[in-house]
Scaffold this active site. Sequence first.
Site, mmCIF file in Angstrom:
data_model
loop_
_atom_site.group_PDB
_atom_site.id
_atom_site.type_symbol
_atom_site.label_atom_id
_atom_site.label_comp_id
_atom_site.label_asym_id
_atom_site.label_seq_id
_atom_site.Cartn_x
_atom_site.Cartn_y
_atom_site.Cartn_z
ATOM 1 C CG PHE A 1 -0.247 0.397 2.504
ATOM 2 C CD1 PHE A 1 -0.067 1.742 2.847
ATOM 3 C CD2 PHE A 1 0.252 -0.569 3.365
ATOM 4 C CE1 PHE A 1 0.578 2.100 4.018
ATOM 5 C CE2 PHE A 1 0.912 -0.217 4.524
ATOM 6 C CZ PHE A 1 1.071 1.127 4.855
ATOM 7 C CD GLU B 1 -5.713 -5.971 0.270
ATOM 8 O OE1 GLU B 1 -4.756 -5.947 -0.548
ATOM 9 O OE2 GLU B 1 -5.724 -6.701 1.287
ATOM 10 N NE ARG B 2 -5.024 -1.903 4.402
ATOM 11 C CZ ARG B 2 -6.029 -2.666 4.850
ATOM 12 N NH1 ARG B 2 -7.287 -2.427 4.497
ATOM 13 N NH2 ARG B 2 -5.787 -3.668 5.651
ATOM 14 C CB CYS C 1 10.587 -0.660 2.956
ATOM 15 S SG CYS C 1 11.125 -0.322 1.295
#
Lengths: 497, 497, 497, 497
Positions: free
Chosen positions: C149, C176-177, C281
Amino acid sequence: MTQIVGHFIDGEVVEDSSRTQDVFDPALGEVATQVALASKDTVEMAIASAQKAFPEWRNTPPLKRARIMFRFKELLEENRDKICHLLGKEHGKILHDAAGELQRGIENVEYACGAPELLKGEYSKNAGPNVDSWSELQSIGVVAGITPFNFPAMVPMWMFPLAIVCGNCFILKPSERNPSAPLFLAQLLHQAGLPKGVLNVVNGDKQAVDAILEDKRVKAVSFVGSTPIAEHIYTKATASGKRCQALGGAKNHAIIMPDADMDNAVNQLLGAAFGSSGERCMALSVVVAVGDKAADALIEKMTTAMQSLKVGVFDNTDNDFGPVITKQHQEKVVGYIDSAEADGAQIVVDGRDLKVEGYEKGYFVGATLIDNVQAEMDSYKAEIFGPVLQVMRVESMEQAMQLINDHEYGNGTCIFTRDGEAARYFSDNIEVGMVGINVPLPVPVAYHSFGGWKRSLFGDLSAYGPDGVKFYTKRKTITQRWPSSGVREGASFAFPS
Amino acid sequence: MTQIVGHFIDGEVVEDSSRTQDVFDPALGEVATQVALASKDTVEMAIASAQKAFPEWRNTPPLKRARIMFRFKELLEENRDKICHLLGKEHGKILHDAAGELQRGIENVEYACGAPELLKGEYSKNAGPNVDSWSELQSIGVVAGITPFNFPAMVPMWMFPLAIVCGNCFILKPSERNPSAPLFLAQLLHQAGLPKGVLNVVNGDKQAVDAILEDKRVKAVSFVGSTPIAEHIYTKATASGKRCQALGGAKNHAIIMPDADMDNAVNQLLGAAFGSSGERCMALSVVVAVGDKAADALIEKMTTAMQSLKVGVFDNTDNDFGPVITKQHQEKVVGYIDSAEADGAQIVVDGRDLKVEGYEKGYFVGATLIDNVQAEMDSYKAEIFGPVLQVMRVESMEQAMQLINDHEYGNGTCIFTRDGEAARYFSDNIEVGMVGINVPLPVPVAYHSFGGWKRSLFGDLSAYGPDGVKFYTKRKTITQRWPSSGVREGASFAFPS
Amino acid sequence: MTQIVGHFIDGEVVEDSSRTQDVFDPALGEVATQVALASKDTVEMAIASAQKAFPEWRNTPPLKRARIMFRFKELLEENRDKICHLLGKEHGKILHDAAGELQRGIENVEYACGAPELLKGEYSKNAGPNVDSWSELQSIGVVAGITPFNFPAMVPMWMFPLAIVCGNCFILKPSERNPSAPLFLAQLLHQAGLPKGVLNVVNGDKQAVDAILEDKRVKAVSFVGSTPIAEHIYTKATASGKRCQALGGAKNHAIIMPDADMDNAVNQLLGAAFGSSGERCMALSVVVAVGDKAADALIEKMTTAMQSLKVGVFDNTDNDFGPVITKQHQEKVVGYIDSAEADGAQIVVDGRDLKVEGYEKGYFVGATLIDNVQAEMDSYKAEIFGPVLQVMRVESMEQAMQLINDHEYGNGTCIFTRDGEAARYFSDNIEVGMVGINVPLPVPVAYHSFGGWKRSLFGDLSAYGPDGVKFYTKRKTITQRWPSSGVREGASFAFPS
Amino acid sequence: MTQIVGHFIDGEVVEDSSRTQDVFDPALGEVATQVALASKDTVEMAIASAQKAFPEWRNTPPLKRARIMFRFKELLEENRDKICHLLGKEHGKILHDAAGELQRGIENVEYACGAPELLKGEYSKNAGPNVDSWSELQSIGVVAGITPFNFPAMVPMWMFPLAIVCGNCFILKPSERNPSAPLFLAQLLHQAGLPKGVLNVVNGDKQAVDAILEDKRVKAVSFVGSTPIAEHIYTKATASGKRCQALGGAKNHAIIMPDADMDNAVNQLLGAAFGSSGERCMALSVVVAVGDKAADALIEKMTTAMQSLKVGVFDNTDNDFGPVITKQHQEKVVGYIDSAEADGAQIVVDGRDLKVEGYEKGYFVGATLIDNVQAEMDSYKAEIFGPVLQVMRVESMEQAMQLINDHEYGNGTCIFTRDGEAARYFSDNIEVGMVGINVPLPVPVAYHSFGGWKRSLFGDLSAYGPDGVKFYTKRKTITQRWPSSGVREGASFAFPS
């Protein structure tokens, strides 16, 4: 009334009209416009502009430089019609041929878009204990390109996109026969965001060339043209300490082996021999048939195929090719056909008396096929640079290869065969830089490099592609060792913050 | 009574004694032996031998060629003592220094062992629909190397192992001052399995050089020597259509920054300035100290450190360096010290009157340190090529870099600092090809390439390493399409088996 | 009323609404739209489409494939605003941050434009006598990407442009966000000329992922997400014979050395720690200060600098960062701050109770600074993925490095220093894949590759760049010898033409 | 009385005899010696030794590591006879075949000698403004190799020389069938100067393998063996976070085209099918003849040629091949011939009842030729790994290729033809990793990489060559920017010296 084609210096068109020369429309045989001829001062102004732009340009990250090339590609595609029209008008090549030329130029721009990848150096950790070493491909400075009339858009684009994306500033001296297209390219590149001074175009003649060659600020010269001029440029440029690559003439042979797919071969040869009126350094001008059976079949099929060729003006795309570049050149080409005939060769298809309706003053020569050409004929020794295909007959592949290896030039060559071993033997042992296997115009794609052997190229690096990157950069090697450090070892606590 | 050092042609030593020249032992100041000077005929015999060997050698798989280099490396290591002795006797360098020279030569042989990897071309599947294209790095033919007196083993090994492993045949013209080591190298390489004719050594003077430069069969020339000769060789070789790389002189500066680890710097400079009597094109001959504080510390520490330097004969390994190469050269070096003094520089440590006991006739010059050197002094402008370190004082790093960038030469340079940004700014902007960060002799390792900028190198490819592979090969690009095939489509069943 | 975000299969948007899930606007804390969740059948339909498109696509010349990427780049630039708006709306990141994300994605498209260069194989002439050998990097077939996401546009563009330009067909399963941006990218790529079936997007949850992992037609999977899922994907994909690269979590440390330029460091850390709410990240979430002096200065300057940070909705570009992705994630982040406090760390700047006017239901967390964090605290061990910067204090650089090397993750890290040796020692010995020297977010540029070490990456090839090319191609090596040929030797004269 | 073959740990032979297993002389059918089977403790001791040696070894400059490989090559050549004898004695292969195996192993050592070249990273100047970025290929740590019985010297040398020269420490678990040669190789490498612990050999069975796979300190595993074991190793190794390349079984087909040079093809197939008793993963075990004419000719000529094959003991070099490895394996091979016969294929030449005089208990199977084999027969589906050549007959090249593409394995394949287009179509479209054109055993040379497709290789990187370097290193990317520096700008004058 004609307008004058000027120079492009420091981001602007400069209309320096003290000396000018006529530019012809070769289909009409009339003056189309005039081109300014740069004085030494004008050339020096261009070099000074390039020199000034260099420090900032070399420090611009390669990715940013590449992005201007991405945008340049878009503009070339948007302006395709205009560029092709300029090419057709001043060179005579048919619009579809001009589009092909432009496309090959765009491929070089696409390659230049990869600059961040292409400019990577090599990094060696621990070349010695705690010693690292790496190479950088640094920009050279001001570099120049001198380009011929036959590809007014493509050959400049072999040079300046790559040179510029490597961080150099560029002086282009295009052919004075058809200056409009290269000038327009420079304008488009500036529209794409190139800082002024990074690309300058000077039109001119020997005066401009000499000014470039003699100027110490110019560090490298790329040239494409005929062999005598190439040799002169190379000798003069290297003697003044510049790096130089000078591409010269060609005499490209195709070998037809007895097992060749003859229909395919004839079909391919038609375009390779007569396209662009044979005014290409990669034109296929000699066919060497191995065995009379192959030769007879070739002559017969080729004669038939040549019936359908149409010659005429550039903007009728039914035409296959157009006029040659000048009246003098037309006479030279016809002269070579005459001489072949006088020397005993057979003129199988004769293009000497071609008249094109409505263009009676145009510099046209029809497609010509000559059989039984011999190695000692002048028409064989020289580069004719016209729509003339000469056929030679030999008994063996070895004889065919010997002919090629004995010729002064070594630009391109091709073999037609189905046989893997014949192809491999040929490509291994032929003394030619660009080799086709069933490909009559083996022009390397933009991500390989273009270069002939023998007297077709002076220098040790080929044009464009990987060799182009080498040519337009100079190697710097750094060796680094850090002495033991107070900071790392903790002495650093006393460090004044 | 002296023996004559001959040539090595077609696998055998040829003792052609029509013209000879004395070879001296520079420590004794006496004739050690004599060397044959090749006539034009002798050179042509060598070229003919190379030419004859070429077709088979170029077709020998790279892996097989490389295996001869593997064996050559073993033999060099087995004969280390003998080679070092030959080097010491005729050049004067101390055995440990000779061992270092040999080791750098061996590194180039090791690199040449990787030929199968280094000679890979680039393969493009589907350059067009069903069209493949690839490049081959083909052998050039007969190539030559002309090498200087200061590295009689290493510089030839920068050239011939790589040239040969690339499939060429080689003519080596080593310095006539110390011909024994290169001759022995050639013998070892043949012992390793090299076919005769692939490496030939001709000793000689300008006659031999001219014969090489004028011969059309020689396709490429590598040269290392002084700048005036390099320029001459480059101009002449390129004018005759050869490819050429000609490495010339140097004036290598070190910048000492205020934050440098001074003990480390002094320690490093000692070897870099005086090792091999300063007769190295990478010798560090100028130190530019930034700020008087750094300069004073440098002078003080260097003066102390120089006390312990020992000068003498090559086979006493307590010595740090030996004599210079000739009487004339000794006088030239002393003359530069005199001129610096006359121009107002301070001779801090004076090596002019050095006497070495037992070697009173030897061509010795002691280690010399000169302070307050200025850019306009002759001793600064010229390459002295002796054990003389000159110190300049500037106020800023920018001034130091300007000095370097203004100098005629651009071979090597170095900065001493602990600071990452100073190092990066220096290496980016300095107009020098080989840059050290706290490394005073930034000679690239064998798998990188050696090349200066400005008047230190003529040509566009550096010596040895990746650039060497490019220099010793020529690019051939093949474009291949197979016409649709009866065999594949089944028509082949009727094929005569 | 919300519309449903569908799939993109075989060149068309497929609105399969049997199962759906809410997509939130995290600034409003409200449902923005709904996304279809693919069934196994839907996934298989996408795979079938890709499988069908593959044979023609793999045979399309790389240059032609690349040209679609050139056009895709243009469309991405033309649609920059729309894409950024989609990113902001469903992810919450501020428009300038979204523009940065998109730009990094475009860089990967630019790299993919170099396909003809990147796909070159290696060609060895005479691997044996008359035997040639070369490698081809052939397309794999159908490959899939599963993306997180936090970078709904960039991470997919790490994958599909390169995979596709290498001749593969691609199945993208985005988060899917925030499914709208990736869906739009797929539409743009088709607008650029991509044949249908070459890129398919399926939205979904674990069902879709499992369908991809279990399907034998899918040959390779790229994944970016959290470490536990990455490990699961890697184990499952490799067990079913696929190649897989699975990128997981991170805990990126910066070391502040005593000699660091502290103002610069603070300035850099601000963006690296809090940009995109720390949901990266490569976010810098731990600072290790060497010495209390550095730590105190850091805390003081950072506290001051954090005053000016603005948090809010994506389309107000005065804001520095926006909400976190979900209510649950907001609670998790706050929970880690609570736990650090409970464990004895000092909450120097507390973002827990932030309220944004007009967006009271938004999932906001303010920038938080925590001092005196210890290695055993939960807040240190876990990846928080929120705008929380934790400070640790150590006595030496060695201690700082030990902390980093002991941590489970090894994605990115950075050191702030001016000292060359500290930087070199750090980069050499730190057990982390991406290292910054005074660069807090050392994300490799697109022409290098992205990959962490330890539990931050499962697999042996990194993402995008040169490693990406390796990952998305499989090596084929051809060895070729042609038997002696009648055609070449003349027997061919009898050949039936 | 037999001696026990031990392990080689931390530089010494360890004779751990708690568990042992018989090693047979397959020609005599008798126990030749015994091999120790490592316990988990022994394996862990080896790993601990490797772990201890790693920090120093990774910091040893690549050039120094490479020099140990140069010396290792010399020792292998000096000990050629001894190694070949060990191979013959325990494996059964004839001395000339053993010499070939050793030579291929040495080629990998030669490639490893190029480490300094192979380990170069990529350096990007100005990845951003004043930001540089480069990649390093860092050592992984402790890595392991598990190797099969059929090439006891070569397959280990595919692995450990390259792994070690890349800076890793290596655990070799060779086949327990013939442990003496690999043990001796390890001793030679230490004699060449390898520090203790860098290479350890543990003999053993599944216990040793499991200990390796489960140990977290082992970072990478290379495996060569059968497909079921390869798949198990790959799944287990990757599930524990290791990188893994696992090479499995093969079923290599040759297509004989109607235009093939049949004498040449038969001659080549003889060695490719029966050499080393067919116990090679690249053995040619199926010939697919296109057209009955080609098939009939093939059967006839092959039958004749097979008459002259000699089978027997390794040290009689008149023999062409020796026994298979074990009694059980002999029975398995014979069983496949039986089953082919039962399934309706014709046993044209039958090797089942071969007796070798003086070696009546040896595990011999004679060369066997089977015609009319069908795709559904067990003898076709399985990898027989014996001297059995099966012939299939098809009507077209497409059918032949379909057979190959449908088979489970995709290791090697070959086509015999003279036709360029057939060769190109085949190599492009065949689903096999290593392709021969008129080369029946297309094992890539050491400077390319070895890897099959489909179920012949698990992993994304092939063995040895360029892929081997990638496999045995991990990428680290450094991004560096130096903040503006007091030192460079002159503030540094106040710097404490």
